[in-house]
Design a protein around this motif. Structure first.
Motif, mmCIF file in Angstrom:
data_model
loop_
_atom_site.group_PDB
_atom_site.id
_atom_site.type_symbol
_atom_site.label_atom_id
_atom_site.label_comp_id
_atom_site.label_asym_id
_atom_site.label_seq_id
_atom_site.Cartn_x
_atom_site.Cartn_y
_atom_site.Cartn_z
ATOM 1 N N GLY A 25 0.813 -1.216 0.000
ATOM 2 C CA GLY A 25 0.000 0.000 0.000
ATOM 3 C C GLY A 25 0.841 1.258 0.000
ATOM 4 N N LEU A 26 0.284 2.349 -0.549
ATOM 5 C CA LEU A 26 1.001 3.631 -0.597
ATOM 6 C C LEU A 26 1.392 4.109 0.792
ATOM 7 N N ASP A 27 0.555 3.854 1.794
ATOM 8 C CA ASP A 27 0.883 4.277 3.155
ATOM 9 C C ASP A 27 2.141 3.575 3.660
ATOM 10 N N GLU A 28 2.300 2.304 3.302
ATOM 11 C CA GLU A 28 3.505 1.568 3.706
ATOM 12 C C GLU A 28 4.741 2.158 3.043
ATOM 13 N N TYR A 29 4.637 2.487 1.757
ATOM 14 C CA TYR A 29 5.789 3.053 1.064
ATOM 15 C C TYR A 29 6.134 4.440 1.601
ATOM 16 N N GLY A 30 5.126 5.210 2.020
ATOM 17 C CA GLY A 30 5.402 6.497 2.650
ATOM 18 C C GLY A 30 6.221 6.338 3.916
ATOM 19 N N LEU A 31 5.890 5.334 4.712
ATOM 20 C CA LEU A 31 6.644 5.057 5.938
ATOM 21 C C LEU A 31 8.077 4.630 5.604
ATOM 22 N N VAL A 32 8.228 3.792 4.594
ATOM 23 C CA VAL A 32 9.567 3.336 4.188
ATOM 24 C C VAL A 32 10.415 4.515 3.718
ATOM 25 N N VAL A 33 9.841 5.389 2.903
ATOM 26 C CA VAL A 33 10.578 6.572 2.435
ATOM 27 C C VAL A 33 11.006 7.419 3.620
ATOM 28 N N ASP A 34 10.123 7.592 4.582
ATOM 29 C CA ASP A 34 10.456 8.377 5.772
ATOM 30 C C ASP A 34 11.632 7.761 6.526
ATOM 31 N N ILE A 35 11.618 6.466 6.695
ATOM 32 C CA ILE A 35 12.698 5.781 7.417
ATOM 33 C C ILE A 35 14.005 5.843 6.628
ATOM 34 N N LEU A 36 13.944 5.524 5.322
ATOM 35 C CA LEU A 36 15.169 5.501 4.520
ATOM 36 C C LEU A 36 15.761 6.895 4.315
ATOM 37 N N SER A 37 14.924 7.929 4.372
ATOM 38 C CA SER A 37 15.427 9.298 4.175
ATOM 39 C C SER A 37 16.348 9.732 5.314
#
Length: 155
Positions: A25-37
């Motif tokens: 889901g897009l919400d999961e990818y948003g969380l991943v981007v936040d962590i990886l950033s």
């Protein structure tokens, strides 16, 4: 043996080879981007069998524009390092195992040929070599020989 090295090592990049989301889901990818950033080095991602290709592309577009290099898959090449980087998308939607279809193999061979002999690091989610696995399908990468074929130098 010394307790510490006389120098400090810093990674120059991080490679995340799939399964970045549970359901894609897009919400999961948003969380991943936040962590990886939060990482202090460039990050290179490639999808795994838990990921959804279009949602991943859309969710990561701003942070990782290299994911838009190929139309049908999330393949890409990075030329910013002394070693070329090739991310190869092996995902087959709704399947545990991956694949190297004719289109992926052709894309990969073309990218290798463009390298002019430079060293190249290739990364993907599904292993290009057969290995033992306890679950059905997790070792299933049909046509993996296409990777080896593309890596052979012409005689």
């Amino acid at each position: 043996m010394p307790r510490s090295l006389p120098w400090t090592l810093f990674p120059i990049a991080s490679f995340v080879t799939g399964d970045l989301a549970d359901s894609g889901g897009l919400d999961e990818y948003g969380l991943v981007v936040d962590i990886l950033s939060r990482l202090a080095m460039p990050v290179f991602v490639i999808p795994g069998n838990h990921d959804r290709r279009e949602a991943m592309r859309d969710g990561f577009a701003a942070a990782y524009p290299y994911l838009r290099q190929a139309e049908d898959f999330l393949h890409y090449v990075v030329e910013d390092f002394p070693v070329r980087l090739i991310g190869l998308d092996t995902v087959v939607p709704e399947k545990v195992g991956g694949a190297i279809c004719a289109a992926r193999a052709a894309w990969f061979a073309d990218r290798l040929a463009e390298g002019d002999g430079r060293p190249t690091l290739v990364f993907m989610h599904h292993p290009p070599l057969r290995y033992r696995c306890q679950r059905d399908g997790c070792d299933d990468v049909p046509n993996r020989q296409r990777i080896r074929g593309a890596c052979r130098k012409p005689s």
